[in-house]
Scaffold this active site. Structure first.
Site, PDB file in Angstrom:
ATOM      1  N   LYS A  48      15.915  26.036  51.886  1.00  0.00           N
ATOM      2  CA  LYS A  48      16.291  27.162  52.894  1.00  0.00           C
ATOM      3  C   LYS A  48      14.995  27.785  53.456  1.00  0.00           C
ATOM      4  O   LYS A  48      15.195  29.000  54.048  1.00  0.00           O
ATOM      5  CB  LYS A  48      17.362  27.968  52.442  1.00  0.00           C
ATOM      6  CG  LYS A  48      18.634  27.343  51.802  1.00  0.00           C
ATOM      7  CD  LYS A  48      19.036  26.180  52.408  1.00  0.00           C
ATOM      8  CE  LYS A  48      19.438  26.557  53.793  1.00  0.00           C
ATOM      9  NZ  LYS A  48      19.730  25.097  54.393  1.00  0.00           N
ATOM     10  N   THR A  51      12.463  23.987  56.133  1.00  0.00           N
ATOM     11  CA  THR A  51      12.310  22.676  55.970  1.00  0.00           C
ATOM     12  C   THR A  51      12.630  21.948  57.081  1.00  0.00           C
ATOM     13  O   THR A  51      11.562  21.119  57.920  1.00  0.00           O
ATOM     14  CB  THR A  51      12.955  22.020  54.719  1.00  0.00           C
ATOM     15  OG1 THR A  51      13.238  23.142  53.849  1.00  0.00           O
ATOM     16  CG2 THR A  51      12.201  20.649  54.186  1.00  0.00           C
ATOM     17  N   THR A  52      13.824  22.134  57.558  1.00  0.00           N
ATOM     18  CA  THR A  52      14.177  21.172  58.882  1.00  0.00           C
ATOM     19  C   THR A  52      13.498  21.445  60.186  1.00  0.00           C
ATOM     20  O   THR A  52      13.113  20.762  60.991  1.00  0.00           O
ATOM     21  CB  THR A  52      15.639  21.564  59.220  1.00  0.00           C
ATOM     22  OG1 THR A  52      16.336  21.432  57.696  1.00  0.00           O
ATOM     23  CG2 THR A  52      16.464  20.365  59.901  1.00  0.00           C
ATOM     24  N   HIS A 110      11.597  19.338  47.738  1.00  0.00           N
ATOM     25  CA  HIS A 110      11.676  20.673  47.299  1.00  0.00           C
ATOM     26  C   HIS A 110      11.259  20.795  46.017  1.00  0.00           C
ATOM     27  O   HIS A 110      11.445  21.872  45.387  1.00  0.00           O
ATOM     28  CB  HIS A 110      13.296  21.090  47.311  1.00  0.00           C
ATOM     29  CG  HIS A 110      14.002  21.149  48.658  1.00  0.00           C
ATOM     30  ND1 HIS A 110      13.398  21.797  49.648  1.00  0.00           N
ATOM     31  CD2 HIS A 110      15.035  20.791  49.200  1.00  0.00           C
ATOM     32  CE1 HIS A 110      14.354  21.781  50.787  1.00  0.00           C
ATOM     33  NE2 HIS A 110      15.043  21.143  50.419  1.00  0.00           N
ATOM     34  N   SER A 140      20.133  32.675  52.958  1.00  0.00           N
ATOM     35  CA  SER A 140      20.236  31.392  53.376  1.00  0.00           C
ATOM     36  C   SER A 140      20.824  30.417  52.341  1.00  0.00           C
ATOM     37  O   SER A 140      21.520  29.688  52.617  1.00  0.00           O
ATOM     38  CB  SER A 140      18.966  30.831  54.074  1.00  0.00           C
ATOM     39  OG  SER A 140      19.096  30.037  54.841  1.00  0.00           O
TER      40      SER A 140
HETATM   41  P1  A3P Z   1      19.424  30.753  57.989  1.00  0.00           P
HETATM   42  O1  A3P Z   1      20.503  30.104  57.063  1.00  0.00           O
HETATM   43  O2  A3P Z   1      19.022  32.010  57.602  1.00  0.00           O
HETATM   44  O3  A3P Z   1      19.989  30.731  59.385  1.00  0.00           O
HETATM   45  P2  A3P Z   1      15.939  24.551  55.308  1.00  0.00           P
HETATM   46  O4  A3P Z   1      16.108  23.602  56.739  1.00  0.00           O
HETATM   47  O5  A3P Z   1      14.866  24.567  54.571  1.00  0.00           O
HETATM   48  O6  A3P Z   1      17.210  24.147  54.765  1.00  0.00           O
HETATM   49  O7  A3P Z   1      16.260  25.926  56.114  1.00  0.00           O
HETATM   50  C1  A3P Z   1      17.492  26.190  56.766  1.00  0.00           C
HETATM   51  C2  A3P Z   1      17.126  27.726  57.410  1.00  0.00           C
HETATM   52  O8  A3P Z   1      16.108  27.653  58.370  1.00  0.00           O
HETATM   53  C3  A3P Z   1      18.435  28.237  58.062  1.00  0.00           C
HETATM   54  O9  A3P Z   1      18.323  29.628  57.768  1.00  0.00           O
HETATM   55  C4  A3P Z   1      18.239  27.600  59.384  1.00  0.00           C
HETATM   56  O10 A3P Z   1      19.029  28.253  60.324  1.00  0.00           O
HETATM   57  C5  A3P Z   1      16.787  28.081  59.801  1.00  0.00           C
HETATM   58  N1  A3P Z   1      16.132  27.096  60.776  1.00  0.00           N
HETATM   59  C6  A3P Z   1      16.544  25.974  60.783  1.00  0.00           C
HETATM   60  N2  A3P Z   1      15.726  25.824  62.324  1.00  0.00           N
HETATM   61  C7  A3P Z   1      15.083  26.624  62.805  1.00  0.00           C
HETATM   62  C8  A3P Z   1      14.523  27.184  63.774  1.00  0.00           C
HETATM   63  N3  A3P Z   1      14.479  26.204  64.773  1.00  0.00           N
HETATM   64  N4  A3P Z   1      14.366  28.118  63.901  1.00  0.00           N
HETATM   65  C9  A3P Z   1      14.604  29.446  63.182  1.00  0.00           C
HETATM   66  N5  A3P Z   1      15.133  29.044  62.245  1.00  0.00           N
HETATM   67  C10 A3P Z   1      15.435  27.716  61.719  1.00  0.00           C
END
Ligand code: A3P
Length: 296
Positions: A48, A51-52, A110, A140
């Site tokens: 969270k 990563t994505t 992770h 998150s």
């Molecule tokens: P929130 O739950 O605070 O919205 P991961 O990819 O590591 O699982 O992290 C997910 C978190 O990154 C989520 O946070 C998601 O909304 C946020 N996130 C993903 N893409 C994003 C982007 N383009 N800009 C900002 N936050 C992003």
């Protein structure tokens, strides 16, 4: 979104000193023996932390020009396999990685730094680590655990926050994770350490850091396309980045692309929780030079 038959929520257990669930340890030997190639790029994060976001950024950087249909037809978890993922009947992360024909391979993990397959170090691969401030990271993670059936039951927010502080989360303690990777930076120069807050504050600047680390040269037009592609709203709408095609998440509870903000913790922490958290945080982060911002 159709339901998939899944056993009940997994339980956390101690795995060599790190809290884990079996979905990420069942394929352990294959993960540890994974053969990295010298041009592989590993994206490492605590869950969270963004990563994505960074996965999609790198995928656009490398493949948007040569293979634009890739981003339109392959979900992010196929473009950037999650190495330790092992949730039957889906293919394991290692299987997806081994089948990849594009290069460089972008790979996600992770794992805390001490668990990273040794071939990544031997091959001197480039690694991008992304970290996010503990408070937003915890919030998150809480919403993620509510909606993701391969995660343990989160319980209520106060108990979740307590367990976050104790490191009783999948992939262990946030503190150990971010500090462990920070320390590794000294020994492994091919490690770029990014912060979610910096990405949110100034994507152009961070894109420069990333491209210079990767040795990429972009035209103005390419830069513009990457920046548009990694915008939160664009990624939220994009079914290839918003995880809407995966079956183990219940978006009726909470979407994967939830808020994407710095400072959402303020909507969750009580004044008392915040004070307690800050006290603990000070102790746990006393001996590191790593600094985070909880607002920008
Ligand atoms: P929130 O739950 O605070 O919205 P991961 O990819 O590591 O699982 O992290 C997910 C978190 O990154 C989520 O946070 C998601 O909304 C946020 N996130 C993903 N893409 C994003 C982007 N383009 N800009 C900002 N936050 C992003």
């Amino acid at each position: 979104q159709t339901e998939m038959e899944l056993p009940p929520r997994p339980e956390l257990f101690d795995f060599h000193g790190v809290a884990m669930v079996h979905y990420f340890t069942d394929n352990w030997e294959n993960v540890q023996n994974f053969q990295a190639k010298p041009d592989d790029i590993l994206i490492a994060t605590y869950p969270k932390a963004g990563t994505t976001w960074v996965s999609h950024m790198l995928d656009l950087l490398y493949f948007e020009k040569s293979c634009p249909e890739r981003g339109a037809s392959l979900p992010i978890f196929e473009r950037v396999p999650f190495l330790e993922f092992c949730v039957p009947p889906m293919p394991t992360g290692i299987e997806v990685a081994d089948k990849m024909t594009t290069s460089p391979r972008l790979l996600k993990t992770h794992l805390p730094v001490q668990f990273v397959p040794k071939s990544f170090w031997e091959q001197k691969c480039r690694i991008i680590y992304v970290a996010r401030n503990a408070k937003d990271n915890a919030v998150s993670f809480f919403h993620f655990d509510r909606m993701n059936m391969v995660e343990p039951e989160p319980g209520d927010w106060p108990s979740f926050l307590q367990r976050f502080q104790e490191g009783q989360m999948v992939f262990g303690s946030w503190y150990d994770h971010v500090k462990g990777w920070w320390d590794k930076k000294q020994a492994h120069p091919k490690l770029l350490y990014l912060l979610y807050e910096d990405l949110a504050e100034d994507m152009s600047r961070e894109l420069d850091r990333v491209t210079s680390f990767l040795g990429l040269h972009l035209t103005e037009e390419e830069r513009r396309r990457v920046k548009e592609g990694v915008d939160f709203d664009a990624m939220k709408k994009n079914s290839m980045t918003n995880y809407s095609t995966i079956k183990v998440m219940d978006f009726k509870i909470s979407p994967f692309m939830r808020k994407g903000k710095v400072g959402d913790w303020k909507n969750h922490f009580t004044v008392f929780q915040n004070e307690q958290f800050d006290q603990e945080y000070k102790k746990k982060m006393a001996h590191t030079t790593l600094r985070f911002r909880t607002q920008i």
